[in-house]
Write an enzyme that holds these catalytic residues in place. Sequence first.
Site, PDB file in Angstrom:
ATOM      1  N   ASP A  32    -133.182 -10.002  21.471  1.00  0.00           N
ATOM      2  CA  ASP A  32    -133.164 -11.092  20.613  1.00  0.00           C
ATOM      3  C   ASP A  32    -133.877 -12.897  20.781  1.00  0.00           C
ATOM      4  O   ASP A  32    -133.156 -12.944  21.695  1.00  0.00           O
ATOM      5  CB  ASP A  32    -131.679 -11.823  19.147  1.00  0.00           C
ATOM      6  CG  ASP A  32    -132.401 -12.675  18.486  1.00  0.00           C
ATOM      7  OD1 ASP A  32    -132.455 -12.423  17.815  1.00  0.00           O
ATOM      8  OD2 ASP A  32    -131.623 -14.231  18.623  1.00  0.00           O
ATOM      9  N   TYR A  37    -136.902 -20.326  21.771  1.00  0.00           N
ATOM     10  CA  TYR A  37    -136.589 -20.230  22.262  1.00  0.00           C
ATOM     11  C   TYR A  37    -136.742 -21.079  24.075  1.00  0.00           C
ATOM     12  O   TYR A  37    -136.885 -21.039  25.480  1.00  0.00           O
ATOM     13  CB  TYR A  37    -135.772 -19.026  23.007  1.00  0.00           C
ATOM     14  CG  TYR A  37    -134.134 -19.051  21.645  1.00  0.00           C
ATOM     15  CD1 TYR A  37    -134.591 -19.905  20.774  1.00  0.00           C
ATOM     16  CD2 TYR A  37    -133.768 -17.176  21.493  1.00  0.00           C
ATOM     17  CE1 TYR A  37    -132.794 -19.531  19.801  1.00  0.00           C
ATOM     18  CE2 TYR A  37    -133.152 -17.573  20.568  1.00  0.00           C
ATOM     19  CZ  TYR A  37    -132.506 -18.724  19.705  1.00  0.00           C
ATOM     20  OH  TYR A  37    -131.734 -17.941  18.418  1.00  0.00           O
ATOM     21  N   LYS A  66    -138.381 -15.398  16.302  1.00  0.00           N
ATOM     22  CA  LYS A  66    -138.672 -16.124  14.584  1.00  0.00           C
ATOM     23  C   LYS A  66    -139.391 -16.762  14.446  1.00  0.00           C
ATOM     24  O   LYS A  66    -140.224 -17.542  15.469  1.00  0.00           O
ATOM     25  CB  LYS A  66    -136.926 -16.825  14.800  1.00  0.00           C
ATOM     26  CG  LYS A  66    -135.727 -15.656  15.040  1.00  0.00           C
ATOM     27  CD  LYS A  66    -134.576 -15.925  15.525  1.00  0.00           C
ATOM     28  CE  LYS A  66    -134.402 -15.450  16.097  1.00  0.00           C
ATOM     29  NZ  LYS A  66    -133.640 -15.133  17.847  1.00  0.00           N
ATOM     30  N   HIS A  99    -136.388 -18.769  10.840  1.00  0.00           N
ATOM     31  CA  HIS A  99    -135.413 -19.423  11.421  1.00  0.00           C
ATOM     32  C   HIS A  99    -134.558 -20.055  10.360  1.00  0.00           C
ATOM     33  O   HIS A  99    -133.393 -20.538  11.183  1.00  0.00           O
ATOM     34  CB  HIS A  99    -136.333 -20.163  13.419  1.00  0.00           C
ATOM     35  CG  HIS A  99    -135.058 -20.349  14.269  1.00  0.00           C
ATOM     36  ND1 HIS A  99    -135.516 -20.044  15.242  1.00  0.00           N
ATOM     37  CD2 HIS A  99    -133.985 -20.289  13.781  1.00  0.00           C
ATOM     38  CE1 HIS A  99    -134.701 -20.083  15.832  1.00  0.00           C
ATOM     39  NE2 HIS A  99    -133.011 -20.187  15.249  1.00  0.00           N
TER      40      HIS A  99
END
Length: 314
Positions: A32, A37, A66, A99
């Site tokens: 994931d 990120y 996402k 997200h």
Amino acid sequence: MPLVGLGTLHATDDETTAAVEAAIDMGYRHIDTAYLYFNEAGVGRGIRNKIAQGVIKREDIFLTTKLPHTHLTPERVHVALEKSLARLDIGYIDLYLMHSPLGFLPTEDETNLYPTDAQGNHLIHDVDHKAVWREMEKAVESGKVRSIGVSNFNRRQIQFILDNSTIKPANLQIECHIYYQQKELVNYCHSKGISVSGYGPLGNPGLMAKLKAAGKQVTNVLDEPTLQPLMKKYNKSAAQILLRWEIQRDIIVIPKSTNPKRMQENLDIFDFKLTAEEMDNIAKLDQKLRVYALPFSKNVLESKDFPWGPNDPY
């Protein structure tokens, strides 16, 4: 979608590559990540390295990423998706999630994903969720994405998508641990045929320490006294008990770690089963304590798209 995945939040690009490679060697097949990120390239590199070594094939891996909150307009969904595909460089995405239901000012400045004005108010915009979801559906139709879903949505927002979709959400990803169990929302999703994945299943000890330092009466979930007799009975760690409890609720878990010992531990939860009484005793620990709470400005908290407002209990 494997029940246990490797979470990668707060891991650097290089850390992520090493963690993904180690995880795949251990048997992880679910990774994931997210545009936000800043480690999609590292995730893709780790997967490609293991494909090149013959350890796995692309179809062995379930990869989630996402759509960021800065791209919640119909014309920007494709922009963000293409960036994620390029960074990952593994062909397609197995699960692509919105997200957040809350849109921030569209920007190309990836160093400032929560932009504010001179008064400190976050710059947000109303999201046309129906139009954005249609673009998500187009991503499936193009073959670039296998399935789509949402993250951090409440019941009202999920129902709106269900009422205005051709392809329904396959998954909801939410914060979920023993102190924030989200029982009603989980049950609602399961009743609609939507799988649930939980981030922060171990409560994020670092964030909980910050809450404690700020004066909140909180206990690190890993130090919860109720877990002690179970740890002795099953010869398992607190983390393993917590993860086992989640998967017995039919919740997919994505604990984040770059520590090989803990990564292996998080995966070794399929050789025991909690009793119904033990499951119920842990369920009594719910405090409705949301750990992953960002310091949003007042205009965010009052936005109709903010998912945790007073009129949206779950």
